[in-house]
Design a protein around this motif. Structure first.
Motif, mmCIF file in Angstrom:
data_model
loop_
_atom_site.group_PDB
_atom_site.id
_atom_site.type_symbol
_atom_site.label_atom_id
_atom_site.label_comp_id
_atom_site.label_asym_id
_atom_site.label_seq_id
_atom_site.Cartn_x
_atom_site.Cartn_y
_atom_site.Cartn_z
ATOM 1 N N ALA A 227 0.859 -1.190 0.000
ATOM 2 C CA ALA A 227 0.000 0.000 0.000
ATOM 3 C C ALA A 227 0.891 1.235 0.000
ATOM 4 C CB ALA A 227 -0.902 0.007 1.242
ATOM 5 N N LEU A 228 0.285 2.372 -0.271
ATOM 6 C CA LEU A 228 0.983 3.642 -0.127
ATOM 7 C C LEU A 228 1.168 3.939 1.359
ATOM 8 C CD1 LEU A 228 -1.174 5.502 -2.756
ATOM 9 C CD2 LEU A 228 1.295 5.261 -2.950
ATOM 10 N N ILE A 229 2.344 4.388 1.752
ATOM 11 C CA ILE A 229 2.636 4.701 3.153
ATOM 12 C C ILE A 229 3.070 6.161 3.234
ATOM 13 C CG2 ILE A 229 3.913 4.043 5.212
ATOM 14 C CD1 ILE A 229 2.241 1.773 4.088
ATOM 15 N N TYR A 230 2.262 6.991 3.919
ATOM 16 C CA TYR A 230 2.573 8.410 4.068
ATOM 17 C C TYR A 230 2.660 8.759 5.547
ATOM 18 C CZ TYR A 230 1.571 9.875 -0.785
ATOM 19 O OH TYR A 230 1.596 10.057 -2.137
ATOM 20 N N PRO A 231 3.524 9.701 5.894
ATOM 21 C CA PRO A 231 3.502 10.227 7.263
ATOM 22 C C PRO A 231 2.315 11.172 7.449
ATOM 23 C CG PRO A 231 5.084 11.456 5.948
ATOM 24 C CD PRO A 231 4.552 10.359 5.056
ATOM 25 N N ALA A 232 1.873 11.339 8.672
ATOM 26 C CA ALA A 232 0.842 12.346 8.944
ATOM 27 C C ALA A 232 1.376 13.712 8.527
ATOM 28 C CB ALA A 232 0.482 12.349 10.428
ATOM 29 N N PRO A 233 0.612 14.505 7.765
ATOM 30 C CA PRO A 233 1.118 15.782 7.254
ATOM 31 C C PRO A 233 1.329 16.794 8.376
ATOM 32 C CG PRO A 233 -1.216 15.551 6.761
ATOM 33 C CD PRO A 233 -0.771 14.230 7.324
ATOM 34 N N LYS A 234 2.318 17.666 8.163
ATOM 35 C CA LYS A 234 2.629 18.716 9.126
ATOM 36 C C LYS A 234 2.013 20.037 8.677
ATOM 37 C CE LYS A 234 5.080 15.787 11.438
ATOM 38 N NZ LYS A 234 4.545 15.220 12.709
ATOM 39 N N LYS A 235 1.631 20.857 9.628
ATOM 40 C CA LYS A 235 0.976 22.126 9.344
ATOM 41 C C LYS A 235 1.877 23.047 8.527
ATOM 42 C CE LYS A 235 -1.570 25.872 11.581
ATOM 43 N NZ LYS A 235 -2.021 26.458 12.884
ATOM 44 N N ASN A 236 1.312 23.636 7.471
ATOM 45 C CA ASN A 236 1.981 24.612 6.590
ATOM 46 C C ASN A 236 3.162 24.031 5.813
ATOM 47 O OD1 ASN A 236 0.231 26.719 7.228
ATOM 48 N ND2 ASN A 236 1.456 27.324 9.003
ATOM 49 N N ALA A 237 3.301 22.709 5.785
ATOM 50 C CA ALA A 237 4.329 22.116 4.945
ATOM 51 C C ALA A 237 3.945 22.285 3.476
ATOM 52 C CB ALA A 237 4.501 20.633 5.271
ATOM 53 N N PRO A 238 4.920 22.473 2.573
ATOM 54 C CA PRO A 238 4.599 22.688 1.159
ATOM 55 C C PRO A 238 4.112 21.436 0.447
ATOM 56 C CG PRO A 238 6.974 22.615 1.468
ATOM 57 C CD PRO A 238 6.366 22.601 2.831
ATOM 58 N N GLY A 239 4.288 20.256 1.055
ATOM 59 C CA GLY A 239 3.836 19.010 0.447
ATOM 60 C C GLY A 239 3.394 18.048 1.529
ATOM 61 N N GLY A 241 5.131 15.441 2.541
ATOM 62 C CA GLY A 241 6.262 14.807 3.190
ATOM 63 C C GLY A 241 6.888 13.714 2.342
ATOM 64 N N ILE A 242 8.101 13.313 2.732
ATOM 65 C CA ILE A 242 8.816 12.254 2.022
ATOM 66 C C ILE A 242 8.182 10.907 2.353
ATOM 67 C CG2 ILE A 242 11.023 11.019 1.904
ATOM 68 C CD1 ILE A 242 12.392 13.737 2.288
ATOM 69 N N HIS A 243 7.954 10.111 1.313
ATOM 70 C CA HIS A 243 7.315 8.817 1.503
ATOM 71 C C HIS A 243 7.826 7.841 0.457
ATOM 72 C CE1 HIS A 243 4.684 11.649 -0.717
ATOM 73 N NE2 HIS A 243 4.625 10.670 -1.595
ATOM 74 N N LEU A 244 7.472 6.573 0.617
ATOM 75 C CA LEU A 244 7.765 5.542 -0.360
ATOM 76 C C LEU A 244 6.511 5.291 -1.186
ATOM 77 C CD1 LEU A 244 9.708 2.928 1.828
ATOM 78 C CD2 LEU A 244 10.648 4.720 0.373
ATOM 79 N N THR A 245 6.679 5.286 -2.494
ATOM 80 C CA THR A 245 5.539 5.109 -3.380
ATOM 81 C C THR A 245 5.818 3.995 -4.373
ATOM 82 O OG1 THR A 245 5.060 7.489 -3.264
ATOM 83 C CG2 THR A 245 3.986 6.244 -5.017
ATOM 84 N N PRO A 246 5.069 2.896 -4.321
ATOM 85 C CA PRO A 246 5.199 1.898 -5.378
ATOM 86 C C PRO A 246 4.621 2.440 -6.675
ATOM 87 C CG PRO A 246 3.382 1.328 -3.919
ATOM 88 C CD PRO A 246 4.050 2.538 -3.333
ATOM 89 N N THR A 247 5.145 2.004 -7.794
ATOM 90 C CA THR A 247 4.621 2.421 -9.093
ATOM 91 C C THR A 247 3.926 1.249 -9.767
ATOM 92 O OG1 THR A 247 6.566 1.831 -10.415
ATOM 93 C CG2 THR A 247 6.604 3.980 -9.300
ATOM 94 N N VAL A 248 3.123 1.552 -10.783
ATOM 95 C CA VAL A 248 2.387 0.499 -11.481
ATOM 96 C C VAL A 248 3.317 -0.421 -12.258
ATOM 97 C CG1 VAL A 248 0.214 1.765 -11.656
ATOM 98 C CG2 VAL A 248 1.955 2.054 -13.434
ATOM 99 N N ASP A 249 4.560 -0.002 -12.483
ATOM 100 C CA ASP A 249 5.502 -0.822 -13.244
ATOM 101 C C ASP A 249 6.514 -1.543 -12.367
ATOM 102 O OD1 ASP A 249 4.585 -0.296 -15.942
ATOM 103 O OD2 ASP A 249 5.239 1.766 -15.599
ATOM 104 N N GLY A 250 6.375 -1.453 -11.036
ATOM 105 C CA GLY A 250 7.199 -2.266 -10.155
ATOM 106 C C GLY A 250 8.345 -1.566 -9.460
ATOM 107 N N ASN A 251 8.665 -0.342 -9.841
ATOM 108 C CA ASN A 251 9.693 0.418 -9.118
ATOM 109 C C ASN A 251 9.092 1.022 -7.857
ATOM 110 O OD1 ASN A 251 10.177 1.074 -12.325
ATOM 111 N ND2 ASN A 251 12.062 0.552 -11.260
ATOM 112 N N ILE A 252 9.947 1.509 -6.979
ATOM 113 C CA ILE A 252 9.521 2.274 -5.812
ATOM 114 C C ILE A 252 10.186 3.636 -5.882
ATOM 115 C CG2 ILE A 252 9.674 2.463 -3.282
ATOM 116 C CD1 ILE A 252 9.493 -0.562 -3.132
ATOM 117 N N LEU A 253 9.428 4.691 -5.580
ATOM 118 C CA LEU A 253 9.953 6.046 -5.520
ATOM 119 C C LEU A 253 10.154 6.447 -4.069
ATOM 120 C CD1 LEU A 253 7.589 7.846 -8.088
ATOM 121 C CD2 LEU A 253 9.742 6.663 -8.547
#
Length: 481
Positions: A227-239, A241-253
């Motif tokens: 599954a996608l794993i994200y940290p709880a977002p921080k107030k006023n952060a521009p995004g 946060g850094i996370h791990l993202t699987p892709t549909v083609d098998g890589n991880i970002l």
């Protein structure tokens, strides 16, 4: 975004055109992102971001089926590490439910481990409608289907001036000297949307480019993340946060970072950020080896908030009353990918106020072809294809197992895009472990021998990125080297 709008307008009997500064679609923000379809709980109820995200997410299954684009409904865990994060998750759940996000659930450690073994955290918000998609696959699919339904694409044409016409409508001038006229102009220029606004006399907006850097991991780790794993977002952060993202083609970002820039086209990656991504990546996924890092890249968010403010503003999607015939999209950052089909419908409604939109009975929403690459097909289908066409039996990209016929199809794409990046986005050639070391010379040979390319014709992605520089002399067999 422009490709989604173009495809939506191609449903009707109108003459529509896309003017694109790059030599292919999707070379900017549209494709330089995590490829995530967001559920819609991160945005304030009633905001355009919330409404369009939830609607766009619900439209994606049918859209991807028609366009032959990969989508995986893997869900997401937004994870809390302390009491403050837990309060954030409770607020996000309430907000998401107000937005109409389906299936949101707060879960404890045991359920978290069932969904993603090894995940750390005290509580998680599970959103089953969060998904992954190929962002470049979607953009290309939208464009090719729009083209097949009558939309004209003018690639490599940077808009340099806009002029209102006396009888209504607009004259559009490009850097090559070409001029286009239109009754309605849609500004979907992303990072350059404020610049296009100024050409039309609108000075309301400023875009603050914010770069996010990523690492791409080898497909050895395919299946590690369920599954996608994200940290709880921080107030006023521009995004988010850094996370791990699987892709549909098998890589991880791993990523993205967040850094404000002055240059909206500075897609560089920096040593300090790469070091930080490696550190955080290993904390989130200890199985990562140094040999798993195969590439880095960056994307740039078109933010409306300056660095001293942070956070995010809502999208601007407006039919300007003071500048007639000018439909404006500004600050379409995340979740713009998810919102794209819903935004396209919204813009269609605005266009209809200026010109009649009569449905075209010949509109075909289905893009021909298969969402699968040759290597993903069953053995009997592979054998049948090779028997019918020997080009399927020749591997050009060893890492991704891409065949010669797939390369030829990518080169002969309907849009006429011919750069190495265009071929890469369509066939996945050079996306594997060796990053083109094996396949690029072979693709070069195909372009030379079967398409008659000369050394000066070879470009990586734009007119300013020649593959061969300096004196080029013929090598053995006449090959450029």
């Amino acid at each position: 975004m422009g490709c989604a709008i173009a495809r939506e307008l191609s449903r009707f009997r109108v003459r529509a055109a896309v003017v694109e500064k790059e030599m292919d679609v999707g070379l900017g923000t549209s494709c330089r992102n995590s490829g995530v379809l967001h559920a819609g709980f991160n945005y304030a109820p009633g905001s355009l971001r919330a409404v369009l995200d939830v609607k766009g997410n619900s439209m994606m299954d049918d859209l991807c089926r028609d366009l032959k684009v990969k989508i995986k409904r893997i869900g997401k865990l937004t994870v809390a590490l302390d009491d403050e994060d837990e309060a954030t998750l409770r607020r996000l759940k309430e907000q998401g439910e107000a937005n109409g996000v389906p299936g949101l659930e707060l879960i404890g450690r045991e359920r978290m481990q069932q969904i993603q073994p090894g995940v750390e955290g005290t509580l998680a918000l599970h959103s089953p409608s969060s998904s992954i998609i190929s962002p470049y696959g979607l953009t290309i699919g939208l464009a090719e289907n729009a083209l097949a339904n009558g939309v004209n694409f003018h690639l490599g044409q940077r808009v340099t001036a806009l002029s209102p016409l006396a009888g209504g409508g607009w004259s559009v001038t490009t850097g090559s000297g070409e001029t286009f006229t239109a009754k309605v102009l849609v500004n979907a220029a992303g990072l350059f949307s404020a610049e296009v606004c100024r050409m039309a006399g609108i000075t309301d907006y400023v875009i603050y480019p914010c770069r996010g850097e990523y690492y791409v991991l080898d497909r050895r780790l395919d299946g590690t993340l369920k599954a996608l794993i994200y940290p709880a977002p921080k107030k006023n952060a521009p995004g988010l946060g850094i996370h791990l993202t699987p892709t549909v083609d098998g890589n991880i970002l791993i990523g993205p970072s967040a850094e404000y820039l002055n240059d909206p086209e500075d897609h560089g990656c920096t040593a300090d950020v790469m070091q930080e991504l490696r550190r955080e990546g290993r904390e989130l996924l200890p199985e990562i080896r140094m040999t798993d890092y195969i590439r880095n890249f960056s994307g740039i968010r078109p933010k409306q908030t300056p660095p001293e403010v942070g956070g995010n503003k809502d999208f601007v999607i407006e039919d300007r009353k003071d500048v007639r015939g000018f439909i404006n999209l500004v600050g379409i950052e995340s979740p713009g990918l998810t919102c794209a089909p819903a935004i396209a419908e919204m813009v269609r409604g605005m266009v209809e106020k200026h010109i009649p939109l009569i449905p075209d009975p010949s509109f075909n929403p289905v893009r021909p072809g298969s969402p699968l690459f040759f290597s993903e097909l069953p053995a009997d289908e592979k054998a049948a294809l090779i028997a019918d066409n020997p080009n399927y039996g020749e591997i050009i990209c060893r890492c991704e197992k891409i065949t010669k016929q797939e390369i030829l199809d990518a080169i002969s794409n309907p849009l006429g895009a011919r750069t190495l990046v265009s071929i890469k986005y369509r066939a996945r050639a050079s996306m594997g472990r060796c990053q083109g070391g094996f396949c690029v010379p072979r693709i070069t040979r195909i372009l030379r021998d079967e398409f008659g390319w000369k050394p000066e014709d070879f470009l990586k992605r734009s007119a300013g990125s020649p593959l061969f520089v300096g004196n080029v002399r013929p090598g053995k067999g006449g090959a450029a080297r």
